[in-house]
Design an enzyme around this catalytic site. Structure first.
Site, PDB file in Angstrom:
ATOM      1  N   ASN A  22      -8.986   1.593  10.178  1.00 38.79           N
ATOM      2  CA  ASN A  22      -7.845   1.611  11.077  1.00 38.79           C
ATOM      3  C   ASN A  22      -8.420   2.318  12.361  1.00 38.79           C
ATOM      4  O   ASN A  22      -9.239   1.344  13.322  1.00 38.79           O
ATOM      5  CB  ASN A  22      -6.753   1.705  11.161  1.00 38.79           C
ATOM      6  N   THR A  23      -8.485   3.245  12.336  1.00 38.09           N
ATOM      7  CA  THR A  23      -9.303   4.279  13.824  1.00 38.09           C
ATOM      8  C   THR A  23     -10.426   4.029  14.070  1.00 38.09           C
ATOM      9  O   THR A  23     -11.063   4.116  15.308  1.00 38.09           O
ATOM     10  CB  THR A  23      -8.459   5.892  13.324  1.00 38.09           C
ATOM     11  N   ALA A  72      -9.552   5.779   4.684  1.00 37.03           N
ATOM     12  CA  ALA A  72      -9.348   6.927   5.549  1.00 37.03           C
ATOM     13  C   ALA A  72     -11.048   6.993   6.204  1.00 37.03           C
ATOM     14  O   ALA A  72     -11.355   7.809   4.652  1.00 37.03           O
ATOM     15  CB  ALA A  72      -8.228   7.533   5.056  1.00 37.03           C
ATOM     16  N   GLY A  73     -11.308   8.051   6.276  1.00 38.36           N
ATOM     17  CA  GLY A  73     -11.843   9.179   6.730  1.00 38.36           C
ATOM     18  C   GLY A  73     -13.252   8.940   8.136  1.00 38.36           C
ATOM     19  O   GLY A  73     -14.393   9.325   8.324  1.00 38.36           O
ATOM     20  N   GLY A 108      -8.274   9.756  10.119  1.00 40.01           N
ATOM     21  CA  GLY A 108      -8.400   9.629  11.384  1.00 40.01           C
ATOM     22  C   GLY A 108      -9.995  10.623  12.100  1.00 40.01           C
ATOM     23  O   GLY A 108      -9.832  10.838  13.097  1.00 40.01           O
ATOM     24  N   LYS A 129       1.153  -1.026  -0.294  1.00 37.68           N
ATOM     25  CA  LYS A 129      -0.363  -0.090  -0.023  1.00 37.68           C
ATOM     26  C   LYS A 129       0.799   0.964  -0.060  1.00 37.68           C
ATOM     27  O   LYS A 129       2.071   1.622   0.889  1.00 37.68           O
ATOM     28  CB  LYS A 129      -0.487   0.045   1.351  1.00 37.68           C
TER      29      LYS A 129
END
Length: 325
Positions: free
Chosen positions: A276-277, A254-255, A228, A167
């Site tokens: 992830n977050t 993301a987001g 995040g 990635k």
């Protein structure tokens, strides 16, 4: 030259025929049908038909009903459309349990220096997330130049014994963590030339997404919102445009903040979502991982089902004929 075979980009050199591609797929002497550039190609013409750069082949065969929905990246087939990261958990045990609850098959890991003097008994992430069970996706998180990102990918390849799937993430600054597109394109070009299978993090610009596909990236991963942030998909029409014009998998990266955000991404036609977050920062990460898995599944099924059209005015669900006056 690049050729598209069943939606996947393949590279060939020299003279190659449709029969050669069929043989490569292991389908010689099988009952199949071939479509070349949206035109049916008779069986007798396979051996004589030379493929040109940019040609699009669809090769189909009859299979039993009930096949699981899946997507393909760099020739690997995955049943789960949820990809997860490994950062920000309180410990490795929580990391393991959350990933198991998510049902993910692809797990991203950051490549970091080993601290000199580190306790040899300290657990290693790869001891918890086994490469025998998961497809490990090394990422270049924390890189701010093409040079840093390329070096990280080379180290990852060495660490994982020749692993090619990576990635690519090249960031512009510490505050926004938005992608630096100039450096991302430069790194992507170098990595593709070196034989890496590049899944690339980018902004939600349809023009940039197409450019990265043309470079040879095996998947394009536009952000939903800053890393995040948990803001969800801020520009759904941009994501939709990217999906509609893509010939490689599109995965939102993301987001995402909650399961409904993941469902929206899938309803737009994305092939998957990486997060992830959103899981690790939840009050109950393991429960959120399970919720994300269900959100992905619901959104995908809704996309395949085809939603009803939006209307300005009411439409009765029960017939009005025969009502008592």
């Amino acid at each position: 030259m690049n050729v598209y075979v069943n939606g996947e980009t393949k590279q060939y050199s020299g003279t190659i025929t449709v029969a050669d591609v069929v043989n490569e797929l292991g389908l010689a002497n099988k009952r199949i049908a071939v479509e070349l550039n949206k035109e049916i190609l008779p069986f007798g013409e396979y051996a004589q038909t030379v493929i040109k750069a940019g040609d699009r082949l669809e090769v189909v065969q009859a299979i039993g009903g009930g096949q699981e929905d899946s997507f393909t990246v760099a020739g690997q087939v995955f049943q789960s459309r949820l990809l997860v990261g490994t950062g920000k958990y309180k410990d490795l045990d929580e990391t393991r349990l959350a990933i198991e609850a998510s049902g993910a098959e692809i797990v991203t890991v950051a490549i970091r220096r080993t601290n000199i003097g580190q306790n040899a008994d300290e657990p290693n992430l790869l001891d918890v997330i086994s490469p025998d069970k998961y497809t490990i996706l090394p990422n270049t998180a924390g890189c701010f130049t093409a040079e840093e990102a390329v070096r990280t990918c080379r180290l990852a390849r060495e660490l994982l014994g020749g692993h090619k799937l990576v990635k690519l993430e090249v960031l512009a600054d510490q505050k926004t963590l938005l992608p630096d597109i100039v450096e991302t394109i430069a790194a992507a070009e170098l990595l593709v030339k070196e034989g890496f299978d590049v899944m690339v993090y980018t902004n939600d610009d349809p023009i940039v997404a197409k450019r990265l596909e043309e470079i040879g990236c095996v998947a394009v991963m536009p952000l939903a919102a800053p890393i995040g942030s948990g803001l969800g998909i801020c520009n759904p029409y941009n994501i939709l445009t990217i999906v509609e014009n893509a010939n490689v998998p599109i995965l939102v990266d993301a987001g995402v903040g909650t399961a409904s955000d993941a469902a929206v991404a899938m309803e737009l036609g994305c092939d998957g979502v990486l997060m992830n977050t959103a899981i690790a920062a939840a009050q109950q990460p393991i429960l959120m991982a399970s919720a994300m898995q269900k959100g992905i599944q619901a959104g995908r099924e809704a996309y395949l089902a085809g939603r009803m059209p939006r209307k300005r005015f009411a439409s009765a669900s029960s017939p009005l004929d025969g009502m008592i006056g």
